[in-house]
Write an enzyme that holds these catalytic residues in place. Structure first.
Site, PDB file in Angstrom:
ATOM      1  CG  ASP A  36      -2.010  -0.958   1.179  1.00  0.00           C
ATOM      2  OD1 ASP A  36      -2.046  -1.744   0.211  1.00  0.00           O
ATOM      3  OD2 ASP A  36      -2.842  -0.960   2.109  1.00  0.00           O
ATOM      4  CE1 TYR A  39      -2.722   1.646  -6.631  1.00  0.00           C
ATOM      5  CE2 TYR A  39      -3.346   3.194  -4.899  1.00  0.00           C
ATOM      6  CZ  TYR A  39      -3.603   2.585  -6.119  1.00  0.00           C
ATOM      7  OH  TYR A  39      -4.744   2.926  -6.813  1.00  0.00           O
ATOM      8  CG  ASP A  40      -1.543   4.995  -0.596  1.00  0.00           C
ATOM      9  OD1 ASP A  40      -2.329   5.029  -1.560  1.00  0.00           O
ATOM     10  OD2 ASP A  40      -1.819   4.474   0.501  1.00  0.00           O
ATOM     11  CB  SER A  81     -11.432   6.918  -0.916  1.00  0.00           C
ATOM     12  OG  SER A  81     -10.239   6.355  -0.433  1.00  0.00           O
ATOM     13  CE  LYS A 119      -8.037   3.373   5.658  1.00  0.00           C
ATOM     14  NZ  LYS A 119      -8.094   2.076   4.984  1.00  0.00           N
ATOM     15  NE  ARG A 135     -15.035   2.825  -1.791  1.00  0.00           N
ATOM     16  CZ  ARG A 135     -13.746   2.955  -1.507  1.00  0.00           C
ATOM     17  NH1 ARG A 135     -13.378   3.400  -0.319  1.00  0.00           N
ATOM     18  NH2 ARG A 135     -12.827   2.627  -2.373  1.00  0.00           N
ATOM     19  CB  CYS A 365       5.499 -35.566   3.394  1.00  0.00           C
ATOM     20  SG  CYS A 365       5.627 -35.039   5.108  1.00  0.00           S
TER      21      CYS A 365
HETATM   22  N1  LIG Z   1      -1.267  -2.260  -2.667  1.00  0.00           N
HETATM   23  C1  LIG Z   1      -1.895  -1.918  -3.767  1.00  0.00           C
HETATM   24  O1  LIG Z   1      -1.556  -2.316  -4.873  1.00  0.00           O
HETATM   25  C2  LIG Z   1      -3.082  -1.030  -3.679  1.00  0.00           C
HETATM   26  C3  LIG Z   1      -3.871  -0.797  -4.811  1.00  0.00           C
HETATM   27  C4  LIG Z   1      -4.985   0.004  -4.668  1.00  0.00           C
HETATM   28  C5  LIG Z   1      -5.275   0.569  -3.438  1.00  0.00           C
HETATM   29  N2  LIG Z   1      -4.469   0.323  -2.369  1.00  0.00           N
HETATM   30  C6  LIG Z   1      -4.717   0.940  -1.060  1.00  0.00           C
HETATM   31  O2  LIG Z   1      -6.053   1.278  -0.943  1.00  0.00           O
HETATM   32  C7  LIG Z   1      -6.181   2.668  -0.815  1.00  0.00           C
HETATM   33  C8  LIG Z   1      -7.368   3.153  -1.566  1.00  0.00           C
HETATM   34  O3  LIG Z   1      -8.448   2.330  -1.259  1.00  0.00           O
HETATM   35  P1  LIG Z   1      -9.734   2.897  -0.609  1.00  0.00           P
HETATM   36  O4  LIG Z   1     -10.217   4.063  -1.329  1.00  0.00           O
HETATM   37  O5  LIG Z   1     -10.676   1.764  -0.418  1.00  0.00           O
HETATM   38  O6  LIG Z   1      -9.189   3.433   0.688  1.00  0.00           O
HETATM   39  P2  LIG Z   1      -8.874   2.688   1.989  1.00  0.00           P
HETATM   40  O7  LIG Z   1      -9.480   1.361   2.015  1.00  0.00           O
HETATM   41  O8  LIG Z   1      -7.435   2.747   2.276  1.00  0.00           O
HETATM   42  O9  LIG Z   1      -9.606   3.662   3.013  1.00  0.00           O
HETATM   43  C9  LIG Z   1     -10.838   4.282   2.824  1.00  0.00           C
HETATM   44  C10 LIG Z   1     -11.927   3.483   3.379  1.00  0.00           C
HETATM   45  O10 LIG Z   1     -11.704   3.169   4.724  1.00  0.00           O
HETATM   46  C11 LIG Z   1     -12.927   2.776   5.257  1.00  0.00           C
HETATM   47  N3  LIG Z   1     -12.842   2.818   6.722  1.00  0.00           N
HETATM   48  C12 LIG Z   1     -12.338   1.812   7.472  1.00  0.00           C
HETATM   49  N4  LIG Z   1     -12.396   2.089   8.764  1.00  0.00           N
HETATM   50  C13 LIG Z   1     -12.962   3.305   8.879  1.00  0.00           C
HETATM   51  C14 LIG Z   1     -13.290   4.124  10.003  1.00  0.00           C
HETATM   52  N5  LIG Z   1     -12.992   3.751  11.251  1.00  0.00           N
HETATM   53  N6  LIG Z   1     -13.870   5.308   9.772  1.00  0.00           N
HETATM   54  C15 LIG Z   1     -14.139   5.699   8.509  1.00  0.00           C
HETATM   55  N7  LIG Z   1     -13.844   4.970   7.408  1.00  0.00           N
HETATM   56  C16 LIG Z   1     -13.258   3.776   7.586  1.00  0.00           C
HETATM   57  C17 LIG Z   1     -13.942   3.661   4.591  1.00  0.00           C
HETATM   58  O11 LIG Z   1     -15.015   2.884   4.114  1.00  0.00           O
HETATM   59  C18 LIG Z   1     -13.219   4.229   3.395  1.00  0.00           C
HETATM   60  O12 LIG Z   1     -13.913   3.979   2.214  1.00  0.00           O
HETATM   61  C19 LIG Z   1      -4.906   3.242  -1.356  1.00  0.00           C
HETATM   62  O13 LIG Z   1      -4.636   4.468  -0.802  1.00  0.00           O
HETATM   63  C20 LIG Z   1      -3.905   2.163  -0.993  1.00  0.00           C
HETATM   64  O14 LIG Z   1      -3.417   2.374   0.311  1.00  0.00           O
HETATM   65  C21 LIG Z   1      -3.389  -0.452  -2.467  1.00  0.00           C
HETATM   66 ZN   LIG Z   2       4.244 -36.667   5.943  1.00  0.00          ZN
END
Ligand SMILES: NC(=O)c1ccc[n+]([C@@H]2O[C@H](COP(=O)([O-])OP(=O)(O)OC[C@H]3O[C@@H](n4cnc5c(N)ncnc54)[C@H](O)[C@@H]3O)[C@@H](O)[C@H]2O)c1
Ligand SMILES: [Zn+2]
EC number: 6.5.1.2
Length: 619
Positions: A36, A39-40, A81, A119, A135, A365
């Site tokens: 992540d 990515y970010d 998000s 989160k 969502r 094994c």
């Molecule tokens: N590793 C990768 O290849 C890859 C690819 C795409 C996205 N990502 C990750 O996902 C992120 C984007 O995904 P996203 O938009 O789903 O964001 P996210 O999942 O990181 O966070 C946003 C979401 O968190 C949720 N959430 C969880 N707990 C919460 C709380 N206590 N209060 C409020 N909201 C809460 C909400 O629903 C919100 O939509 C990127 O920034 C990255 O970090 C990683």
């Molecule tokens: Zn065995």
């Protein structure tokens, strides 16, 4: 992902967006190709710097077709998000943005409150008017309500609002972590599946897959000053107190006026920020693979890598999850791999950066040399007497029983190498027997004392039963079963008796009596050793007009359907999700198609309205 990924700086903008889309798709389906943070902080940030107004940055990253149902739901307000922060500096910058607006609104700055919640790392969803939806792209989600009838637990009622579908962290660690690389992966797979896997059916029955609204999360409240200086500490606290998997914390401004003034983009609320856990990643080289056989015979790969320091610990072993993963990613000796360690003790394989030799899945094994075969993604030792299986099973007993020391892996290895391979035999050993196996005199007396202690120190009967490691009888299910039937009588248990217990479905009801019968010789011998077993109070079987009946609820109802079903189960009915030959009663709400009713009637099912049903059970 087996090719090296181009550095963001070397990609054209078009390549960058295509890569972000691919990474997003992989991440949503539970198989991320980069961390992540990478990515970010690298790829997304490069795009932000180059083209701050690019459409990709200005929308919620869609879950695409990871979960796609043919019923779409338009969200009343968009599901956004979150903006992301990884460091204290980024959080302090956010606090300063909030304070600036507060100043503008002439709010007293020392009264500004922030709320920190864990989160949740699952799948975002909204439960509103009895409809549970994903969502989606933020505006339009997918209707996934049917999962409630399949056993998904919903906390907070049918209008609970926005939250996350998650699985209990402890349950995942105990039961699924050797088969699934990530709890989010398991949850998205289950929610979208047309047919649930046996693991998913079990988890649903165990009520550990839950929709949790964000309003019900544990929280910390603090002021701007505290947040600007001690955010990491407060976030760590809420994260550690949460019973679900988390990937950071979410920080909200509490004041409504402040929220309104700060507003939102198409992507996130400006008054909210997520502090993400920086799962530290590193690249290292695979020097070898050790294959370890577990209790069930599954042989899991451990990658022996060039020692590297990650989050302050020297890492030389990394879990490769399962044989299928090794084969799919083509992890061979010499491969350069990206690994991540975020909170968990054991670091994980994330991606192959550069391929090495071809991956080799062993044919036998390593513990017993018997043939090993692939079953789905797992390599399984086919030998029932396999030393590794025997050792792991004995270890499981002592670990789950929990009232005995000294019976760790080394002791067990010595016992098994001396052909002491079953529990009743272990309990018969004298100090002289232990000494003959090579244990010291003092240690031999201690071992006997510990065996004695485990019989005299009280232990719950469900813990004792679960310790035998019978498939489908973990601690939760053992407890459910023993609340209704006495341990001593389990050898005569039938499938029908199992089905009468709330929480057991067809598959487990069929399998458990068979496994119990198979294991009974050992269990009864162990029972004869007079362990001091504690029992829960038995629950009284409630008699009601629907006890023992197979019931289906359909149509829209005033009370949430999930609640109606739960109540029927409590009254002793078996709740089904669709009508079949077994169905004795179909309870219809509003807007039920004539076809459904006709079908039920043709099968001889009694069809009654919600009102009549409620009158019946209140008699
Ligand atoms: N590793 C990768 O290849 C890859 C690819 C795409 C996205 N990502 C990750 O996902 C992120 C984007 O995904 P996203 O938009 O789903 O964001 P996210 O999942 O990181 O966070 C946003 C979401 O968190 C949720 N959430 C969880 N707990 C919460 C709380 N206590 N209060 C409020 N909201 C809460 C909400 O629903 C919100 O939509 C990127 O920034 C990255 O970090 C990683
Ligand atoms: Zn065995």
């Amino acid at each position: 992902m087996s090719q090296a990924i181009k550095p963001a700086a070397d990609m054209t903008t078009k390549e960058l967006v295509t890569f972000l889309q691919e990474a997003n798709q992989a991440y949503r389906s539970g198989e991320p190709i980069i961390a992540d943070e990478t990515y970010d902080q690298i790829y997304l940030k490069t795009l932000q710097q180059r083209e701050p107004n690019h459409p990709f940055l200005n929308a919620v990253e869609p879950e695409s077709d990871v979960v796609s149902t043919n019923k779409k739901v338009r969200h009343e307000t968009p599901m956004l998000s979150t903006d992301k922060a990884y460091t204290q500096e980024e959080i302090t910058a956010y606090v300063n943005r909030v304070l600036k607006i507060a100043e503008k609104l002439k709010l007293p700055l020392d009264t500004i409150q922030f709320r920190i919640t864990p989160k949740l790392d699952g799948m975002a969803a909204r439960y509103s008017n009895d409809i549970l939806a994903t969502r989606g792209n933020g505006q339009l989600g997918n209707d996934i309500t049917r999962n409630i009838a399949r056993g998904l637990q919903t906390l907070g009622g049918a209008n609970a609002g926005t939250g996350e579908i998650v699985i209990s962290k402890r349950y995942f660690d105990d039961n699924l972590s050797d088969q699934f690389s990530h709890p989010r992966n398991f949850v998205t797979g289950l929610i979208g599946a047309d047919n649930l896997s046996p693991e998913a059916v079990e988890a649903m029955q165990d009520k550990v897959v839950r929709f949790v609204p964000y309003t019900l999360l544990n929280q910390e409240l603090c002021n701007a000053n505290t947040l600007s200086t001690r955010a990491e500490e407060l976030c760590a606290k809420v994260e550690s107190e949460c019973e679900y998997p988390v990937d950071g914390s979410v920080i909200d401004v509490m004041d409504e006026q402040l929220r309104a003034e700060m507003g939102s983009t198409n992507h996130h609320h400006n008054w909210q920020i997520a502090k993400k856990l920086a799962g530290e990643t590193a690249t290292t080289t695979v020097e070898g693979i050790t294959w370890q056989t577990g209790r069930t015979g599954r042989i899991t790969p451990v990658l022996n890598v060039t020692t590297i320091n990650l989050s302050g610990a020297d890492i030389s072993n990394v879990t490769g999850h399962n044989a299928g993963n090794i084969r799919n990613l083509n992890v061979g000796i010499g491969a350069q791999i990206e690994i991540v360690r975020s909170g968990e003790v054991i670091p994980k394989l994330l991606a192959v950066v550069k391929e090495g030799e071809e991956a080799v899945i062993p044919a036998t094994c390593s513990a017993c040399d018997a043939p090993a075969e692939m079953e789905r993604d797992f390599l399984v030792c086919q030998n029932n007497e396999c030393v590794a299986k025997v050792e792991a099973r004995l270890q499981h007993f002592f670990t789950i029983l929990g009232n005995i020391d000294l019976f760790g892996p080394r002791t067990i290895e010595i016992l098994v190498s001396n052909n002491v391979v079953d529990l009743p035999t272990i309990y018969k050993q004298t100090a002289a027997d232990f000494e003959a196996m090579g244990f010291g005199a003092k240690q031999s007396t201690n071992l006997v004392e510990q065996l004695e202690r485990s019989r005299s120190e009280p232990v719950e009967d469900w813990r004792f039963l679960a310790a035998f490691g019978i498939h489908h009888l973990g601690r939760g299910d053992s407890r459910k079963l023993l609340r209704v039937h006495k341990l001593e009588t389990l050898n005569t248990l039938t499938k029908d008796q199992m089905l009468e217990i709330v929480g057991f479905g067809e598959i487990t009801a069929e399998a458990i009596p068979i496994s119990l019968a198979k294991n009974w010789p050992v269990i009864s011998e162990m029972l004869a050793l007079n362990f001091t077993l504690l029992s829960d109070e038995p629950v009284e079987a409630i008699e009601s007009p629907i006890t023992g009946k197979h019931i289906v609820f359909t149509g829209s109802m005033e009370l949430p359907r999930g609640d109606m079903q739960e109540q029927a189960r409590k009254l002793g009915a078996t709740v089904q999700t669709s009508v079949n030959k077994k169905t004795e009663m179909l309870v219809i709400g509003d807007k039920v198609g004539a076809k459904k009713i006709e079908k039920a009637e043709s099968l001889g099912t009694q069809v009654i309205t919600v009102a009549d049903y409620l009158a019946l059970i209140s008699d």
